[in-house]
Design a protein around this motif. Structure first.
Motif, short mmCIF file in Angstrom:
data_model
loop_
_atom_site.label_atom_id
_atom_site.label_comp_id
_atom_site.label_asym_id
_atom_site.label_seq_id
_atom_site.Cartn_x
_atom_site.Cartn_y
_atom_site.Cartn_z
N UNK A 138 0.85 -1.18 0.00
CA UNK A 138 0.00 0.00 0.00
C UNK A 138 0.89 1.24 0.00
N UNK A 139 0.28 2.39 -0.05
CA UNK A 139 1.05 3.64 0.00
C UNK A 139 0.50 4.66 -0.96
N UNK A 140 0.79 5.92 -0.70
CA UNK A 140 0.33 6.99 -1.55
C UNK A 140 0.99 6.90 -2.93
N UNK A 167 12.50 -4.61 9.95
CA UNK A 167 12.33 -5.74 10.86
C UNK A 167 11.60 -5.33 12.13
N UNK A 168 11.91 -4.14 12.63
CA UNK A 168 11.30 -3.69 13.88
C UNK A 168 9.84 -3.28 13.69
N UNK A 169 9.53 -2.70 12.53
CA UNK A 169 8.17 -2.22 12.25
C UNK A 169 7.75 -2.78 10.89
N UNK A 170 7.09 -3.94 10.86
CA UNK A 170 6.77 -4.61 9.60
C UNK A 170 5.98 -3.75 8.60
N UNK A 171 5.27 -2.75 9.09
CA UNK A 171 4.52 -1.90 8.18
C UNK A 171 5.43 -1.23 7.16
N UNK A 172 6.67 -0.94 7.56
CA UNK A 172 7.62 -0.33 6.63
C UNK A 172 7.95 -1.26 5.46
N UNK A 173 7.68 -2.55 5.62
CA UNK A 173 7.95 -3.50 4.55
C UNK A 173 6.75 -3.76 3.66
N UNK A 174 5.68 -3.00 3.83
CA UNK A 174 4.46 -3.25 3.06
C UNK A 174 4.12 -2.10 2.13
N UNK A 175 5.10 -1.24 1.86
CA UNK A 175 4.88 -0.14 0.92
C UNK A 175 5.23 -0.58 -0.49
N UNK A 176 5.06 0.29 -1.46
CA UNK A 176 5.14 -0.13 -2.86
C UNK A 176 6.52 0.03 -3.49
N UNK A 177 7.14 1.18 -3.30
CA UNK A 177 8.35 1.49 -4.05
C UNK A 177 9.54 1.71 -3.11
N UNK A 178 10.63 0.99 -3.39
CA UNK A 178 11.84 1.12 -2.59
C UNK A 178 13.04 1.28 -3.51
N UNK A 179 13.98 2.09 -3.08
CA UNK A 179 15.32 2.10 -3.66
C UNK A 179 16.28 1.74 -2.54
N UNK A 181 8.06 -8.01 -4.84
CA UNK A 181 7.25 -8.66 -3.80
C UNK A 181 8.09 -9.29 -2.69
N UNK A 182 9.11 -8.58 -2.24
CA UNK A 182 9.97 -9.13 -1.19
C UNK A 182 9.20 -9.29 0.12
N UNK A 183 8.45 -8.27 0.51
CA UNK A 183 7.70 -8.32 1.77
C UNK A 183 6.19 -8.28 1.56
N UNK A 184 5.75 -7.84 0.39
CA UNK A 184 4.32 -7.72 0.11
C UNK A 184 4.11 -7.80 -1.40
N UNK A 185 2.93 -8.23 -1.80
CA UNK A 185 2.62 -8.31 -3.22
C UNK A 185 2.38 -6.91 -3.78
N UNK A 186 2.83 -6.71 -5.01
CA UNK A 186 2.61 -5.42 -5.66
C UNK A 186 3.69 -4.40 -5.36
N UNK A 187 4.84 -4.83 -4.86
CA UNK A 187 5.91 -3.88 -4.55
C UNK A 187 7.14 -4.20 -5.39
N UNK A 188 7.99 -3.19 -5.54
CA UNK A 188 9.27 -3.40 -6.22
C UNK A 188 10.38 -2.72 -5.42
N UNK A 189 11.54 -3.39 -5.43
CA UNK A 189 12.75 -2.86 -4.80
C UNK A 189 13.80 -2.72 -5.89
N UNK A 190 14.33 -1.54 -6.03
CA UNK A 190 15.39 -1.28 -7.00
C UNK A 190 16.69 -1.10 -6.23
#
Length: 360
Positions: A37-39, A89-101, A141-150
């Motif tokens: 999820x995420x804006x 790891x400490x706050x799993x919500x941080x792993x459920x967002x969509x876009x990461x670099x 989809x490392x931590x959630x479906x619909x996300x990407x990590x670059x």
């Protein structure tokens, strides 16, 4: 009897233990992966604080928080948030967002971000990075479906900065492609207004997918269609018009400005007398570029509109299409009036609509 009862009781306990263990495994296996999820247009950058503070943070701001072109008040392309990998790891919500670099320096062996990259990237990719000094990789989809990590990885801190500088245009494009898909869903969540789309097709000879929620503004004109959608704190507008094609000079910045200023002066005003809309390219530039839009040559324009003799203003985007079949020009234009509200995402939605324009 006593021994028999004891044996049956023991077997029962063993069965219950077995059943419990199997149930626990099944529950663990069937545990649903959360949906990301995420804006829209938000980005999380994962790096070590030492890396971030040693110049990487400034580079990220320069590459990913550059101003969206073109708004009255600067708004970034992406809303960027920086976190360290331990927070995921400490706050799993941080792993459920969509876009990461993810930014990693392989020379820092004790770095949690480096350990994360070493774990996630295969040996071939890591060897390629070591051979070239830096490299990128994409994970889904490392931590959630619909996300990407670059991942942007360098063999040293300097190589990481070099890699980020070279890779950022491709990263921005990839992120925007993903956000465009989400914007299309948001823009057309009420479907397409076929009646208004047919009206534009019949009156102006252009196909445009008009989202639900828009209504037609009454005008005493047969060559202009004005659509409006009111949302909280904002008015979203789309105008479509046509003009005779005379010569190639019309397909230019000056040609686009002339047509847009004409319909602005004729049809758009405020409640004050002697007011009309015009392009303000004195305070901020009018950006134009040649492009192709659904098979037609077009001039894209982005700038600021204002109401002459009043204090209303906002951003606009226009596409001036060359309709060679009917020997005419078609202008599809979108503008927003949203005083005190951020306008980037509103304009992004309008662009989604304008880019469906097609000469028929």
């Amino acid at each position: 009897m006593s021994r028999r009862f004891s044996l049956l009781f023991s077997l029962s306990l063993l069965f219950l233990f077995f059943l419990s263990a199997c149930t626990e495994d099944v529950q663990r296996t069937l545990q649903p992966t959360p949906s990301a999820f995420g804006q829209i247009n938000s980005l999380v950058v994962i790096a070590d604080s030492s890396t971030w503070e040693a110049g990487v943070g400034d580079s990220v701001a320069y590459f990913f928080e550059a101003p969206y072109i073109l708004l009255p008040q600067p708004e970034p392309i992406f809303d960027v948030r920086f976190i360290e990998p331990e927070r995921v790891e400490a706050e799993p919500t941080w792993g459920q967002l969509r876009n990461y670099v993810v930014l990693a320096d392989l020379s820092d062996k004790d770095s949690p971000t480096t350990q994360m990259a070493l774990q996630d990237l295969n040996d071939a990719k890591l060897q390629e990075i070591r051979d070239n000094g830096f490299g990128t990789a994409v994970a889904k989809n490392k931590w959630a479906t619909g996300q990407q990590l670059i991942y942007v990885v360098g063999t040293t801190h300097d190589q990481l900065l070099t890699g980020l500088g070279q890779a950022h245009p491709g990263i921005v494009n990839r992120l925007q492609e993903g956000e465009d898909e989400r914007l299309r869903v948001t823009t057309y969540f009420q479907g397409v207004n076929r009646r208004l789309s047919d009206t534009i097709r019949d009156e102006l000879g252009v196909s445009l997918d008009v989202p639900g929620g828009y209504t037609r503004v009454p005008l005493n004109a047969d060559d202009v269609v004005w659509l409006r959608r009111e949302v909280q704190g904002a008015s979203m507008n789309i105008m479509v018009t046509k003009a005779p094609y005379e010569d190639e000079s019309q397909l230019s910045k000056e040609g686009l400005k002339a047509i847009r200023d004409r319909i602005g002066k004729e049809y758009v005003s405020s409640t004050i007398a002697n007011t009309y809309m015009r392009i303000n390219d004195e305070d901020l530039p009018l950006f134009t570029e040649a492009t192709q839009l659904n098979g037609a040559f077009a001039i894209e324009g982005r700038g600021i509109w204002e109401i002459e003799n009043d204090f209303l203003a906002g951003p606009f985007v226009s596409y001036l299409l060359n309709d060679t079949t009917n020997n005419q020009l078609v202008l599809v234009d979108g503008f927003v009036y949203a005083p005190g509200r951020k306008k980037r995402d509103l304009m992004s939605e309008i662009v989604q609509v304008l880019r469906t324009a097609e000469i028929i």
